[in-house]
Design an enzyme around this catalytic site. Structure first.
Site, short mmCIF file in Angstrom:
data_model
loop_
_atom_site.label_atom_id
_atom_site.label_comp_id
_atom_site.label_asym_id
_atom_site.label_seq_id
_atom_site.Cartn_x
_atom_site.Cartn_y
_atom_site.Cartn_z
N SER A 5 1.20 2.18 -9.78
CA SER A 5 0.95 1.44 -8.45
C SER A 5 0.67 2.20 -7.38
O SER A 5 1.01 3.66 -7.14
CB SER A 5 2.08 0.65 -7.94
OG SER A 5 3.24 1.26 -7.66
N THR A 6 -0.22 2.00 -6.24
CA THR A 6 -0.74 2.84 -5.25
C THR A 6 -0.08 2.30 -3.85
O THR A 6 0.26 1.28 -3.58
CB THR A 6 -2.44 2.42 -5.19
OG1 THR A 6 -2.42 0.94 -5.08
CG2 THR A 6 -3.00 3.08 -6.37
N HIS A 7 0.08 3.43 -3.26
CA HIS A 7 0.94 3.27 -1.97
C HIS A 7 0.37 3.83 -0.64
O HIS A 7 1.01 4.54 -0.04
CB HIS A 7 2.31 3.90 -2.28
CG HIS A 7 3.12 3.27 -3.49
ND1 HIS A 7 3.70 2.21 -3.24
CD2 HIS A 7 2.91 3.48 -4.79
CE1 HIS A 7 4.26 1.54 -4.51
NE2 HIS A 7 3.56 2.71 -5.29
N PRO A 8 -0.94 3.17 -0.43
CA PRO A 8 -1.51 3.91 0.76
C PRO A 8 -0.83 3.68 2.16
O PRO A 8 -0.87 4.45 3.00
CB PRO A 8 -2.89 3.06 0.79
CG PRO A 8 -2.68 1.96 -0.03
CD PRO A 8 -1.52 2.29 -1.07
N ALA B 150 -0.51 9.59 -3.99
CA ALA B 150 0.45 8.49 -3.58
C ALA B 150 0.08 7.23 -4.66
O ALA B 150 0.14 6.16 -4.37
CB ALA B 150 -0.07 7.75 -2.26
#
Ligand code: RIB
Ligand code: CA
Length: 317
Positions: free
Chosen positions: A236-239, A196
Site C-alpha cells: 500500500s502507498t502512503h503519500p 513510502a
C-alpha cells in the site's frame, strides 16, 4: 512548541493516516480539518474525517469543515484506489458534527488569527486552498508553510501517464496555488512509490501490533492494498501520511531541492502534468524556483515513527 496546523483533505485511507499524524504527533497542534472534493463521495469524506478524529480519541477537539464539493472548473473525478475510504466497514457513529462555516473560510480565518504561525497541509486537490486564496490574496504571507502532496517529479502519473491524482482533479487550482507565492514544499507521487510503499511484511507487522489504531489502520488500508495489487504495485502507498510526517519530523528529510513547478491546465493529453524544473534559465525565459521538492527521505524512520503513533493509547469518549 507544537506546530499549529490545518489539514485540507479528501479523506480516504491514506488521508486518514495523515490525520492520525496531525491528531496524535506531539509536534502537531491540529486546529482544523477542511474537506475538499476528491477521492470518494464528498459526504463520505466528511464522515471518514469525523470517524478518524473519533477513533483517535479526539472527538469534539478538532473542528471539521466542509469545503468545495467540486473542482474549480471541471467535473469531479473519483479515485478508484480506496473503496469508501473507511475500509468498506461500519464504524461507530461519531458524536461530533461538521461545522457550518465553509472550509475555505476556515482556512482564511485561521490564517488571519495566527498570521505567520500556522501551517497548511494540503493532501487532496487544491480547490479549497485556491478558494481561500481568492478570498484573501495575502494568504501566502500569513500561512507559514504550505505543504502539498501532489504531482510527479519527472515520472509517470497514477491517473494518466502525465498526471498524479490531486493535480489531475483540479489543475487550475494547483496552478493558481503554486504561482501565488506560498512558502511551498511538495511531496510527490514519485517519492511515494520509491520510499513510502509498504510491503506485505511491513503491513503484517503493523497488523500484529494488536492495538486499536493498528487495527483501524489495517482495515482502512486493505482496499488500497488490493487495488495496488491490481495495478502491479506491491503493498500500500502512503503519500499523505508521508507528507504529514515530514512536516512534523523534518529530520526525516535527506535531500530536497528548489524547483520551478508549473501545472498543465490547457492540454487534455497532459492535464495536471507537473513540470518540476531544477534549472532557472530556459529558452522560454527565467523561471525562479517556487517550491521545494522532497527527493529522498529516511524510509525506515518514516515507517517506525508511524508505527509509534499506532501504539498511542486511545481514550475513546
Ligand atoms: O495521488 C495520491 C493522492 O491521491 C493522495 O492524496 C491520495 O489520497 C490519492 O487520493
Ligand atoms: Ca488525499
Amino acid at each position: 512548541m507544537a506546530r499549529k496546523l490545518i489539514i485540507d483533505t479528501d479523506t480516504a485511507a491514506d488521508d486518514s493516516f495523515a490525520l492520525l499524524v496531525g491528531l496524535l504527533h506531539p509536534e502537531a497542534d491540529l486546529r482544523a480539518v477542511t474537506i475538499v472534493a476528491g477521492n470518494v463521495d464528498f459526504e463520505q469524506q466528511v464522515r471518514n474525517a469525523l470517524i478518524t478524529v473519533d477513533q483517535a480519541g479526539r472527538s469534539g477537539e478538532v473542528p471539521v469543515f466542509r469545503g468545495a464539493t467540486d473542482p474549480l472548473v471541471r467535473p469531479w473525478y473519483e479515485a478508484k484506489a480506496h473503496g469508501d475510504g473507511k475500509g468498506n466497514v461500519e464504524w461507530p457513529t461519531p458524536m461530533q458534527q461538521a461545522e457550518s462555516v465553509h472550509g475555505a473560510q476556515a482556512i482564511v480565518d485561521l490564517a488571519n488569527a495566527y498570521p505567520g504561525d500556522i501551517d497548511l497541509l494540503a493532501i487532496g486537490p487544491l480547490t479549497n486552498v485556491a478558494l481561500a486564496l481568492a478570498m484573501d490574496r495575502d494568504l501566502p504571507s500569513k500561512i507559514r508553510e504550505l505543504w502539498i502532496m501532489g504531482g510527479c517529479d519527472n515520472s509517470e502519473g497514477n491517473v494518466t501517464a502525465a498526471a498524479e491524482y490531486n493535480f489531475f482533479v483540479d489543475p487550475e487550482a494547483a496552478q493558481m496555488v503554486l504561482s501565488a507565492g506560498f512558502a511551498t514544499t511538495i511531496v510527490t507521487w514519485t517519492l511515494t512509490l520509491a520510499q513510502a510503499t509498504w510491503d506485505d511484511q511491513q503491513l503484517d507487522t503493523i497488523r500484529n501490533m494488536g492495538t486499536p489504531l493498528s487495527e483501524f489502520f489495517s482495515i482502512l488500508d486493505a482496499p488500497n492494498r488490493e487495488f495496488n495489487g491490481s495495478v502491479g504495485v506491491p503493498g500500500s502507498t502512503h503519500p499523505d501520511s508521508l507528507t504529514a510526517m515530514l512536516l512534523v519530523e523534518p529530520g526525516l528529510i535527506r535531500r530536497s531541492s528548489p524547483r520551478y513547478v508549473e501545472v498543465e491546465t490547457h492540454s487534455e493529453l497532459t492535464r495536471g502534468y507537473s513540470l518540476m524544473d531544477s534549472r532557472e534559465g530556459r529558452p522560454s525565459g527565467v523561471h525562479m524556483p517556487n517550491a521545494t521538492v522532497i527527493e529522498e527521505v529516511d524510509e525506515q524512520g518514516f515507517y517506525t515513527k508511524f508505527m509509534t503513533l499506532l501504539e498511542t493509547t486511545v481514550k475513546r469518549r
